[in-house]
Design an enzyme around this catalytic site. Sequence first.
Site, PDB file in Angstrom:
ATOM      1  N   SER A 107     -12.446   5.085   4.241  1.00  9.55           N
ATOM      2  CA  SER A 107     -11.427   5.602   3.342  1.00  9.55           C
ATOM      3  C   SER A 107     -12.068   6.368   2.180  1.00  9.55           C
ATOM      4  CB  SER A 107     -10.622   4.425   2.799  1.00  9.55           C
ATOM      5  OG  SER A 107      -9.578   4.904   2.007  1.00  9.55           O
ATOM      6  N   TYR A 140     -13.455   4.686  10.688  1.00 11.77           N
ATOM      7  CA  TYR A 140     -12.668   5.231   9.569  1.00 11.77           C
ATOM      8  C   TYR A 140     -13.282   4.726   8.271  1.00 11.77           C
ATOM      9  CZ  TYR A 140      -8.213   5.767   6.855  1.00 11.77           C
ATOM     10  OH  TYR A 140      -7.227   6.096   5.948  1.00 11.77           O
ATOM     11  N   THR A 163      -5.532   9.876   0.408  1.00 11.38           N
ATOM     12  CA  THR A 163      -6.864   9.600   0.939  1.00 11.38           C
ATOM     13  C   THR A 163      -7.173  10.569   2.077  1.00 11.38           C
ATOM     14  OG1 THR A 163      -5.960   8.007   2.514  1.00 11.38           O
ATOM     15  CG2 THR A 163      -6.806   7.118   0.430  1.00 11.38           C
ATOM     16  N   HIS A 206       0.784  -1.240   0.000  1.00  9.97           N
ATOM     17  CA  HIS A 206       0.000   0.000   0.000  1.00  9.97           C
ATOM     18  C   HIS A 206       0.814   1.288   0.000  1.00  9.97           C
ATOM     19  CE1 HIS A 206      -3.906   1.710   0.004  1.00  9.97           C
ATOM     20  NE2 HIS A 206      -4.494   0.828   0.789  1.00  9.97           N
TER      21      HIS A 206
HETATM   22  O1  BUJ Z   1      -7.501   4.851   3.680  1.00  7.17           O
HETATM   23  C1  BUJ Z   1      -6.414   4.638   3.164  1.00  7.17           C
HETATM   24  O2  BUJ Z   1      -5.536   5.470   3.110  1.00  7.17           O
HETATM   25  C2  BUJ Z   1      -6.140   3.313   2.542  1.00  7.17           C
HETATM   26  C3  BUJ Z   1      -7.108   2.203   2.916  1.00  7.17           C
HETATM   27  C4  BUJ Z   1      -6.681   1.576   4.230  1.00  7.17           C
HETATM   28  N1  BUJ Z   1      -7.674   0.699   4.895  1.00  7.17           N
HETATM   29  C5  BUJ Z   1      -7.856  -0.549   4.124  1.00  7.17           C
HETATM   30  C6  BUJ Z   1      -7.123   0.335   6.208  1.00  7.17           C
HETATM   31  C7  BUJ Z   1      -8.983   1.335   5.077  1.00  7.17           C
HETATM   32  N2  BUJ Z   1      -7.088   1.225   1.833  1.00  7.17           N
HETATM   33  C8  BUJ Z   1      -8.144   0.944   1.081  1.00  7.17           C
HETATM   34  O3  BUJ Z   1      -9.217   1.436   1.321  1.00  7.17           O
HETATM   35  C9  BUJ Z   1      -7.981  -0.020  -0.077  1.00  7.17           C
HETATM   36  C10 BUJ Z   1      -8.847  -1.207   0.160  1.00  7.17           C
HETATM   37  C11 BUJ Z   1      -9.009  -2.074  -1.034  1.00  7.17           C
HETATM   38  C12 BUJ Z   1      -9.893  -3.267  -0.724  1.00  7.17           C
HETATM   39  C13 BUJ Z   1     -11.321  -2.875  -0.586  1.00  7.17           C
HETATM   40  C14 BUJ Z   1     -12.210  -4.057  -0.396  1.00  7.17           C
HETATM   41  C15 BUJ Z   1     -13.649  -3.761  -0.715  1.00  7.17           C
HETATM   42  C16 BUJ Z   1     -14.471  -5.013  -0.658  1.00  7.17           C
HETATM   43  C17 BUJ Z   1     -15.552  -5.068  -1.656  1.00  7.17           C
HETATM   44  C18 BUJ Z   1     -16.265  -6.418  -1.769  1.00  7.17           C
HETATM   45  C19 BUJ Z   1     -16.986  -6.890  -0.562  1.00  7.17           C
HETATM   46  C20 BUJ Z   1     -18.055  -7.900  -0.889  1.00  7.17           C
HETATM   47  C21 BUJ Z   1     -17.831  -9.230  -0.217  1.00  7.17           C
HETATM   48  C22 BUJ Z   1     -18.955 -10.185  -0.364  1.00  7.17           C
HETATM   49  C23 BUJ Z   1     -18.631 -11.568   0.135  1.00  7.17           C
END
Ligand code: BUJ
Length: 668
Positions: A498, A496, A509, A382
């Site tokens: 994002s 939180y 972000t 990341h």
């Molecule tokens: O906020 C930031 O700066 C970066 C964040 C950090 N954090 C993950 C800790 C919040 N990073 C991101 O947001 C990237 C995340 C990428 C993965 C997102 C996953 C979304 C899931 C969608 C599908 C869910 C459905 C499941 C059904 C079984």
Amino acid sequence: IGRSHLNLISRDGMGKITKSLCRCMSSKNDYIQESIVPSNHFQKSLPRLPIPKLEETCERYLTSQSVIQTEEDHAVTRKIVDEFLNGEGKELHEQLVQRDKQNKHTSYISEPWFDMYLKDRKPVPLTHNPFMTFTDDPNPQYMDQCVRATNMVVSSLRFLKAFRANVLEPDVYHLNPKVSDNMKFRKFVRRLPQAISFYGAYWYKAFPLDMSQYPNLFNSTRIPKHGKDVIYSDESAKHMLVFRNGHMYLFDAFDDNGNIVSPEVVMSHIRYILDDNRPPNEHALGVLTTLPRDKWATVRTQLCNAGDMNESAFFSSGVMNEGYMKLVDSALFALILDDAAPENPNEITRNFLHGDGTNRWFDKSFSLILTKDGRAAVNFEHSWGDGVAVLRYFNEVWKETTTKPFVGPTTVPANVDSSSIVQKLEFALDPKLKEYIAEAKSDYAARCASLDVDHLEYFTFTKELLKKQKVSPDAILQLVIQMAYYKQYGKTAATYESCSTAAFRRGRTETIRSATHATKKACEMFNQQNNQFTVGELRQALDECSSYHGKLTKEAAMGQGWDRHLFAMKYYAAAEGKVPNIYQDPAYTNINHIVLSTSTLTSPAVVIGGFGAVTNNGYGVGYAVENERIGFNVTNYPPDTNVHEFKDCLKESLDDINTVFEGKNPRN
Ligand code: BUJ
């Protein structure tokens, strides 16, 4: 714009699925797309990430605090914030503004944010690396592991070549796609000089996004160093790094003229690696990338020095391990071929989020992982970039591989001698290094075992209904998360969400603090057991949550949150050895001890995604609200929390909200 959702690619839909096999590959045809607007067309004129007014940051911070504090504690925090606002804060803010004015090529958050990642000494998997799983190819014949891996590698390289040739469509968020996502718009903006192109797009209510992270997508890695890691890139490297059974292989994916080698050649090499039936590597190096970063830095140095005495066909100089490591670092990206075939979403999450570490290289900017049954995912490091860039790559690869694949089930791999082209990396390992590997493996197994996962797919209502009800789908999903936690623990916790700030030059972000007074009130109202509230009142509470969350989301996307501003001032104060009281207030620690860490994205290419909970008593909640389903994928570290119970609470909360939409009181 720049909503927390990463649903930014809405160009021409997925279209009809037609497969034209074995397209001829020539250098002219090496691009995944040939945009008439250059990829970097908007970069120069992108707006700068604003530094919010200090008064507004303080007020927003206090509002977020007041949701999770007692009145007494809040009074203490308010006093500390007032002092900060009229004292040290003023000075720090002013310094930040001055520094920002002198660094117009970047954003005020870029350096502190890179450092936040690179100085973190915790291991990258579970803590930072998220994963996204591709939707299956609608044609099962193309789910063959070798076929799909070949197609995905070829499309990835075509994406890379298009970006480097400046012909990858620039990322643009179209507020009104009917008006701007068309040729007329593209022909108009491409004529504008780069210095003003952004404003032309803006006139169409289309928002170009920062693409400064793209160069780090390929040929890049994070390298562990004591105290602070570094990001390393070498654009000249043309080889793929492939993992199978803990063994590492390389092959060139570009020829000497920089053309992508033919898909049949790629297929032959992948086939050769899949057919290599030697037993799994007992001393699989990849597991070292699961170590805490300082420890890994020490081990890596020893590893790089350990091969000096050995002979290698590759390095006549004898510095074998170090040379191999450079090849790992510079490789285009990691292709990971797993022998596992996880069946359900929880097993899928475990495989793509962490695996057992032996067949992984978590430091690589991203790894493309394919299981035995052709299921595919991306796991990404990341520090170098965020979801917007990775999702763009992901969507383009999915779209091309499912509509215009290069190889198919009847393709014959090229008649090349892969055994003499594919290079297997044989690191020289002394007993100490073997011990480190064994230790890393068992520590990682214990850490992974301490993580629990569960998921929920919900079909009773979906995005459609939320839109019909004129509420923001994301706001309602955030409320569902709040309601579930409240049902489980009877309280509200630091949350939180994002939100991308890619609408700004080198934006990263911002945090949406989605635990609000509105959500807290709704949680309390929905939790009443004695029908105290009418359906109308409950319905109104949903509206209030929706509109307040909408306001916070817009603010965050415009760089008007409080988190990054306070964080950047803390970063520069610390550099001068100062820690103002606001940061010593236990309330600041508490609100940054994220119990509910959430992130969402919507794309037809993504079926499951997720990340590790960021605190021992918290949940990591990936969620999606789509036309066909609502989905949650949750992780935690028991016993402080219970993810299975939480999942049940999510379901009950969704049902409660649905009941209100049906005009009934859920407590009747
Ligand atoms: O906020 C930031 O700066 C970066 C964040 C950090 N954090 C993950 C800790 C919040 N990073 C991101 O947001 C990237 C995340 C990428 C993965 C997102 C996953 C979304 C899931 C969608 C599908 C869910 C459905 C499941 C059904 C079984």
